[in-house]
Design an enzyme around this catalytic site. Structure first.
Site, PDB file in Angstrom:
ATOM      1  N   HIS A  11       0.962  -1.152   0.010  1.00  0.00           N
ATOM      2  CA  HIS A  11      -0.026   0.157   0.129  1.00  0.00           C
ATOM      3  C   HIS A  11       0.988   1.312  -0.040  1.00  0.00           C
ATOM      4  O   HIS A  11       0.534   2.293  -0.675  1.00  0.00           O
ATOM      5  CB  HIS A  11      -0.793   0.065   1.080  1.00  0.00           C
ATOM      6  CG  HIS A  11      -1.810  -1.061   1.327  1.00  0.00           C
ATOM      7  ND1 HIS A  11      -2.947  -1.395   0.646  1.00  0.00           N
ATOM      8  CD2 HIS A  11      -1.945  -2.346   2.238  1.00  0.00           C
ATOM      9  CE1 HIS A  11      -3.502  -2.564   0.981  1.00  0.00           C
ATOM     10  NE2 HIS A  11      -2.768  -3.094   1.874  1.00  0.00           N
ATOM     11  N   ASP A  68       8.895   5.511   8.127  1.00  0.00           N
ATOM     12  CA  ASP A  68       8.193   4.796   9.108  1.00  0.00           C
ATOM     13  C   ASP A  68       7.094   5.776   9.585  1.00  0.00           C
ATOM     14  O   ASP A  68       7.275   7.013   9.507  1.00  0.00           O
ATOM     15  CB  ASP A  68       9.386   4.588  10.168  1.00  0.00           C
ATOM     16  CG  ASP A  68       8.867   3.586  11.196  1.00  0.00           C
ATOM     17  OD1 ASP A  68       8.360   2.390  10.713  1.00  0.00           O
ATOM     18  OD2 ASP A  68       8.435   3.837  12.614  1.00  0.00           O
TER      19      ASP A  68
HETATM   20  P1  ITT Z   1       7.110  -1.257   6.213  1.00  0.00           P
HETATM   21  O1  ITT Z   1       7.983  -1.090   7.506  1.00  0.00           O
HETATM   22  O2  ITT Z   1       7.620  -2.347   5.565  1.00  0.00           O
HETATM   23  O3  ITT Z   1       7.399  -0.083   5.358  1.00  0.00           O
HETATM   24  P2  ITT Z   1       4.958  -1.292   7.756  1.00  0.00           P
HETATM   25  O4  ITT Z   1       3.395  -1.594   7.611  1.00  0.00           O
HETATM   26  O5  ITT Z   1       5.429  -2.134   8.827  1.00  0.00           O
HETATM   27  O6  ITT Z   1       5.653  -1.411   6.509  1.00  0.00           O
HETATM   28  P3  ITT Z   1       4.769   1.000   9.597  1.00  0.00           P
HETATM   29  O7  ITT Z   1       5.675   0.304  10.488  1.00  0.00           O
HETATM   30  O8  ITT Z   1       5.523   2.322   9.106  1.00  0.00           O
HETATM   31  O9  ITT Z   1       5.072   0.313   8.187  1.00  0.00           O
HETATM   32  O10 ITT Z   1       3.748   1.266   9.977  1.00  0.00           O
HETATM   33  C1  ITT Z   1       3.080   1.281  11.304  1.00  0.00           C
HETATM   34  C2  ITT Z   1       1.463   1.185  11.569  1.00  0.00           C
HETATM   35  O11 ITT Z   1       0.938   2.296  11.042  1.00  0.00           O
HETATM   36  C3  ITT Z   1       1.097  -0.100  10.491  1.00  0.00           C
HETATM   37  O12 ITT Z   1      -0.024  -0.795  11.262  1.00  0.00           O
HETATM   38  C4  ITT Z   1       0.548   0.487   9.300  1.00  0.00           C
HETATM   39  O13 ITT Z   1      -0.588  -0.285   8.750  1.00  0.00           O
HETATM   40  C5  ITT Z   1       0.094   1.851   9.801  1.00  0.00           C
HETATM   41  N1  ITT Z   1       0.025   2.853   8.852  1.00  0.00           N
HETATM   42  C6  ITT Z   1       1.079   3.253   8.184  1.00  0.00           C
HETATM   43  N2  ITT Z   1       0.843   4.130   7.358  1.00  0.00           N
HETATM   44  C7  ITT Z   1      -0.505   4.349   7.209  1.00  0.00           C
HETATM   45  C8  ITT Z   1      -1.498   4.957   6.690  1.00  0.00           C
HETATM   46  O14 ITT Z   1      -1.128   5.947   5.586  1.00  0.00           O
HETATM   47  N3  ITT Z   1      -2.609   4.960   6.807  1.00  0.00           N
HETATM   48  C9  ITT Z   1      -3.013   4.201   7.785  1.00  0.00           C
HETATM   49  N4  ITT Z   1      -2.211   3.406   8.549  1.00  0.00           N
HETATM   50  C10 ITT Z   1      -0.963   3.432   8.168  1.00  0.00           C
END
Ligand code: ITT
Length: 193
Positions: A11, A68
């Site tokens: 995403h 992040d």
């Molecule tokens: P990568 O580390 O592989 O990039 P990740 O899904 O682990 O992917 P994060 O640690 O940055 O990414 O995400 C932290 C949480 O925040 C995770 O539960 C995501 O689904 C959520 N999140 C991140 N960006 C978001 C967005 O734009 N809208 C809604 N939720 C988001």
């Protein structure tokens, strides 16, 4: 320009691709032969973004950037914040995360919150950070099926619908990620090396 985006989240890849546009080709770690989890064990978004970018740089040797992101809720003292992915369980479970967030906000009047993104870029051996945020509030129940993660419970300021109800173009114009990625793009455009 070609860059590796140090993420396993499809995403995010889609959103960043749309925000950056056709001038950039984004490669994933898997495109470079790097599969499996990318470590993110730090206690700040900045630390995790740097850790992810450094890991991919170390294993591919290529210029790269990482994102992040955290959901920071005022009444919860900024939680879940850097622990957003693992708020309710050990793994990524957006439904459980949203359910816990709504439970912890039950009866709480102040539902203000923000998404915050930190991007770490490693280019020609140097590190750079870019930040973006979007303010809003947490809805009473999840709504919408677009986006990902906490999008169904987040209503950005100036709107009456969640990020999961609004068209992706709207999210990608005003989001935390859009602000950070646009700063990254401005930097890359003027970069002389
Ligand atoms: P990568 O580390 O592989 O990039 P990740 O899904 O682990 O992917 P994060 O640690 O940055 O990414 O995400 C932290 C949480 O925040 C995770 O539960 C995501 O689904 C959520 N999140 C991140 N960006 C978001 C967005 O734009 N809208 C809604 N939720 C988001």
């Amino acid at each position: 320009m070609e860059l590796v985006f140090a993420t396993n989240n499809r995403h995010k890849l889609e959103e960043v691709g749309q925000i950056l546009g056709a001038a950039y080709t984004l490669k994933t770690p898997a495109d470079c032969g790097l599969t499996g989890d990318i470590p993110e064990e730090q206690d700040t978004l900045e630390g995790n973004a740097l850790q992810k970018a450094r890991y991919v740089k170390l294993h591919t040797g290529l210029d790269c950037f990482a994102d992040d992101t955290g959901m920071e809720v005022t009444a919860l003292g900024g939680a879940p914040g850097v622990r957003s992915a693992r708020y309710a369980t050990d793994g990524h479970n957006p439904e459980a995360n949203m359910a816990l967030l709504l439970k912890n906000l039950d009866g709480v009047a102040d539902r203000t919150a923000r998404f915050r993104t930190v991007i770490a870029l490693i280019l020609d051996g140097k590190e750079y950070l870019f930040e973006g945020e979007v303010r809003g509030h947490i809805g009473e129940v999840p709504a919408g099926d677009k986006g990902f993660g906490y999008d169904p419970v987040f209503i950005p300021e100036g709107y009456n619908e969640t990020f999961a109800q609004l068209p992706p173009q709207v999210k990608n114009a005003i989001s935390h990620r859009a602000e950070a990625v646009n700063k990254l793009a401005v930097f890359l455009k003027s970069y002389k090396g």
